[in-house]
Each structure stands twice: as C-alpha cells, then as structure tokens.
Design a protein around this motif. Structure first.
Motif, short mmCIF file in Angstrom:
data_model
loop_
_atom_site.label_atom_id
_atom_site.label_comp_id
_atom_site.label_asym_id
_atom_site.label_seq_id
_atom_site.Cartn_x
_atom_site.Cartn_y
_atom_site.Cartn_z
N TYR A 73 36.48 39.41 43.44
CA TYR A 73 36.31 38.23 42.59
C TYR A 73 37.29 38.23 41.44
N GLY A 128 45.64 36.80 36.67
CA GLY A 128 45.88 35.92 37.81
C GLY A 128 47.35 35.70 38.10
N ASN A 185 45.02 26.66 37.80
CA ASN A 185 44.33 25.48 37.26
C ASN A 185 44.63 25.24 35.79
N GLU A 228 43.16 31.80 40.68
CA GLU A 228 42.94 30.35 40.73
C GLU A 228 42.92 29.76 39.32
N ALA A 229 42.39 30.53 38.36
CA ALA A 229 42.36 30.05 36.97
C ALA A 229 43.78 29.91 36.42
N ALA A 271 37.86 28.23 38.93
CA ALA A 271 38.34 28.77 40.21
C ALA A 271 37.84 27.84 41.31
N THR A 318 30.39 29.90 38.97
CA THR A 318 31.59 30.39 39.63
C THR A 318 31.38 31.82 40.13
N ALA A 330 39.37 34.83 41.31
CA ALA A 330 39.04 33.88 40.25
C ALA A 330 40.15 33.77 39.20
N TYR A 352 46.12 39.32 45.95
CA TYR A 352 45.41 38.09 46.29
C TYR A 352 45.08 38.03 47.78
#
Length: 494
Positions: A307, A360, A318, A314-315, A205, A173, A311, A373
C-alpha cells in the motif's frame, strides 16, 4: 442518552413531528457551540434553504425516506459554489465550480448538507492531525487526555459521535472510514470499489479511494448507501450494475452463516482488551446460529508495504495538478515558473503530503518502477487471491478494525511507521477492492470504543449490512454516546 438515528429522524419528519428546518437549525446550533474542530466550513443560509425545499417536497408527497435530513459532508467532496479544501492550505480559498456525483445523488434524495468536515490533508493520515485547519478532538476524549478521532475522516467521525450530525460522508483509501468509526464508536462502511462515483471527490490514490457512509447503525448506513451509490458515466471506474436496495436483507437470519477468522489478524500487536471484545462478538454470532472457522490470509503481512508504494505513487501523480497555475494557492515572490512551482508546493502542502509525494515520485522514477511499483502491484494480486480463497470457505471475514483503541493526540506524530500501523487490518480490503464495515464492539477497560471489522465478497454490501444489523439487534454498544456529549447536548432532535 438516546442516539439520534436517520431512521428515527425520518419517522419524525413523516409524522410531521418536526420539520427539516427545525432539525437543520438544531444541528447548526450544536456545530456552532462545539469545540471539537470537526467542521472546516458551514454555510448556514444554504443549509436552511435546502431544508425549506425539503419541507416543501414532503408537503407535496414528493420525497424519499431521507428527504429533509441534515448530513455532514467530508471536505474532500466538491460542492458547487462552496469552499472545498481537502484539509490543505493549497486549496484554502478554492471554491468548486461543480458538485461531486455522490453529493448530487444525496441532494436528489432531498438530503440537506450541513457543512464540510475536517480531515487529514488530502486524506493522508490516521489521526486527523495533518489538517491545515487544525486537529480534530475525539468526543470520547477523557479528562486526563485528548484523543485523536482517527483519520482521514476524523471530522466526520467526531461530528456524528458528538451528534453534531446524525450521519456523514467519508472516504476510505486504506481505512479512513473504518478506523475513525472504530475510534468513535460508529458504524462505517467502505463499499466495493466502483460502487460510489469518484467524480468530484478530490483524488488521493485513484485505484483505492472509495466514498462511504458514517452512521450510528447499520440500518442508517444502508439508507445512506441507497442515496450515495449508483452508476456514473463521468467516472470510468464506476460500476454499471443494477441499482440495489441495501436495506432489503437487513432482517435475514444469520442461521448457518459461515464466519472466517483470519489467524493473521489475531497475533502480536493486537491490544488484549480489543482481542477479548472481538472474541465476545464471535460468541454472539454463534448464539445467532453462525458457524465460525479459522481461515488464512497468508499474504496479509505484505499489505502495508504494498500500500505504501501504490498509494504514494498514485498520490504523486494526482497531486501534480496543484501547481499554482490553474487554481488554489499561488506563492508570492517567485522569479520564474519553476520557482513558482517549488514555492507554491512547498508552502501549500503539509509535511505528510510532501513525504508521500516524494516516496511516490521515487517509486515511479526511471530504474525503480519495476523494483517498487510493479512489484507492489503483484503483491496486491496475491492479497486479492487470498481473500478469494478464504471466501470459498466462509461467507464473511471477521476481525478487529484496529490494533488499539484511540490514542493520545501528539503521541505518534514523530513516528510515521507507528501511525501507518493503525491501518494494518483495513488496508488489505482496499487493495482487493472489497466491501467492509467497522461496527461498535464494546469498550476497553479504560472506557474507549473498539471496532469489529466485517469483510464481505465483492458487491455483497447488502449481506454485509445484514450481518452488522443483526449483531446490533442483540447488542447495544452502538447506542452509547460519549459521557461529555450525553451530559451537555440538548435540543429538539432527540
């Protein structure tokens, strides 16, 4: 000690000098007797049965080059009927009802799965110290200190370096294949984004994750990638491109190859021993006829902050699925639904995962989305443009994989930023979606492995592997095994 490669094992099986069952049982025995904590789970009966099936396929002539060869699988890939934890307490008892496409592809080639390797929880980490199942020990550890194997694919890296498996899958990643490959003296390849399906690979991510091989040699990595890659309709980001033989260019000459050296990768913070080893590698390429020139990646310093917004954002999205309702851990003693969510996630996630979820969620929250973001995505475009400009002047970009060799376990756990800096050279590649590899480049004065980082234009994995393979024809760093392993490993697979 002779390193056991996939190519050698394939030849043994083809000649009938060994059977898949014999090889598999030999590796399973080594895993059982290892103290590295490289594996989370092993299903001996399932592995041996796969090996028996592979032996039957070879007897009938219905086989590929890799049929019957045992390979370790990172515990981020779902395999039907198998415990799949992603290194987390929240998935400790999760048994997958389906198999990841990458694993299905490998099984269709007759590859035997040895077991599931340890990893940083949900692939978040650079040292494999974030696993619920305990830290992994680097086989290159010295008598006076225990070293980390890198992360998040540290279990896969340790397993291959210690010859508990001849190869393993990993995911990358922000450097999670290449950094542990550098720390453990391996060849690790991150393919172009979309080259390998993400279906059944537990997401960290989604715009950055990519599966890839971890092996001793570039030739082995090409063989593995042949088995792993391919279009998958179940993954909306999978590339529908013609199937490629990644071994096809391995023997091509490097005469006239243009190598770019980014000045940004050779500045402050780079270990002096590693800098010297990379300089020596450049000289080897020049002997082979390559042309070396300086290139610029002026926005590479923006990669790390970019990053660590993208990342975690997105984490946080998810990982919202892990709530105690559908699968995985469910906390006890809750009073209502919200209390169940809070207790389950509090008990189930480790500190690093919680840290990234919170970062995040903050970056995506109302009033901060544009400031964080959205801005990070714009920086990502600038970084990608830098690579495009650089590749107008060169065929491949070369540099160090990591700023330092493997470090002592526990030495950086209290300083997250220091830990994040391990990926300073690898993260830009993920943001741009490019293929890259780390290959062994020699050893520091203290005897620790160093990685040489190669970055190629989009979808040029075959060229990347050609360059790595040719370097490995004139050097033998990749054939070195840890002293402790060389002294103790015995068995039929030699």
């Amino acid at each position: 000690m002779t390193i056991t490669t996939l190519a050698k094992l394939s030849a043994l099986l083809e000649k009938g000098s060994a059977s898949s069952v014999e090889l598999t049982q030999d590796y399973l025995s080594k895993i059982e007797n290892s103290d590295l904590n490289a594996f989370i789970s092993v299903d001996v009966d399932a592995s041996v049965e796969q090996a028996r099936k592979a032996d039957r396929s070879r007897q009938t002539g219905n086989h590929s080059k890799l049929t019957g060869i045992p390979v370790a699988q990172k515990d981020i890939f779902c395999i039907e009927g198998t415990q799949t934890t992603c290194g987390s307490k929240i998935l400790e008892n999760f048994v997958s009802p389906y198999t990841a496409t990458v694993i299905d592809n490998m099984h269709s080639h007759g590859i035997v799965s040895l077991g599931k390797t340890n990893m940083d929880e949900f692939a978040m980490g650079s040292s494999n110290e974030n696993s619920y199942f305990g830290s992994v020990k680097n086989p290159w550890s010295q008598e006076t200190q225990t070293l980390v194997p890198g992360g998040s694919s540290g279990g896969s890296a340790a397993a291959v370096a210690a010859q508990l498996a001849p190869a393993a899958t990993g995911t990358d990643t922000g450097g999670s294949i290449r950094q542990p490959a550098a720390f453990c003296n391996l060849t690790g390849v991150k393919p172009s984004y979309g080259r390998c399906s993400r279906y059944g690979m537990i997401a960290f991510a989604s715009s950055l994750d990519q599966a890839g091989p971890m092996t001793h040699t570039a030739e082995d990595a090409a063989l593995m990638l042949n088995a792993m890659a391919g279009f998958d309709a179940k993954d909306s980001t999978s590339l529908d491109v013609p199937r490629e033989d990644f071994t096809s260019l391995l023997d091509n000459s490097l005469e006239g190859l243009k190598i770019g050296l980014p000045k940004e990768f050779f500045g402050e913070g780079l270990d002096s021993d590693i800098a010297t080893l990379i300089e020596n590698a450049v000289k080897e390429f020049e002997k082979m006829g390559a042309i070396v020139k300086e290139v610029a990646l002026p926005n590479s310093h923006l990669a790390l902050p970019s990053y660590y917004v993208i990342a975690p954002a997105e984490a946080s999205s998810n990982l919202s699925r892990f709530d105690g309702v559908r699968y995985g851990l469910r906390a006890e003693g809750y009073t209502d639904l919200n209390d169940m969510y809070e207790k389950t996630r509090s008990e189930g996630f480790g500190d690093e995962v919680k840290r990234r979820i919170m970062i995040g969620a903050y970056a995506l929250s109302s009033g901060y989305y544009d400031a964080y973001y959205s801005k990070a995505q714009k920086l990502r475009r600038l970084i990608s443009n830098d690579f495009s400009s650089a590749f107008e002047q060169c065929d491949v970009i070369l540099g160090p994989t990591t700023p330092s060799p493997a470090f002592e376990a526990g030495s950086r756990t209290s300083d997250p930023v220091s830990m994040y800096l391990n990926d300073i050279y690898t993260i830009p590649v993920n943001l741009a979606g490019l293929p890259a590899a780390s290959i062994p480049a020699g050893f520091t004065q203290s005897g620790l492995p160093a990685g040489l980082h190669l970055i190629a234009p989009y979808l040029q994995e075959s060229k990347l592997l050609n360059i790595a393979h040719q370097y490995q024809q004139v050097t033998d760093w990749h054939l070195e095994a840890p002293k402790s392993i060389a002294e103790t490993i015995t068995g039929g697979a030699k």
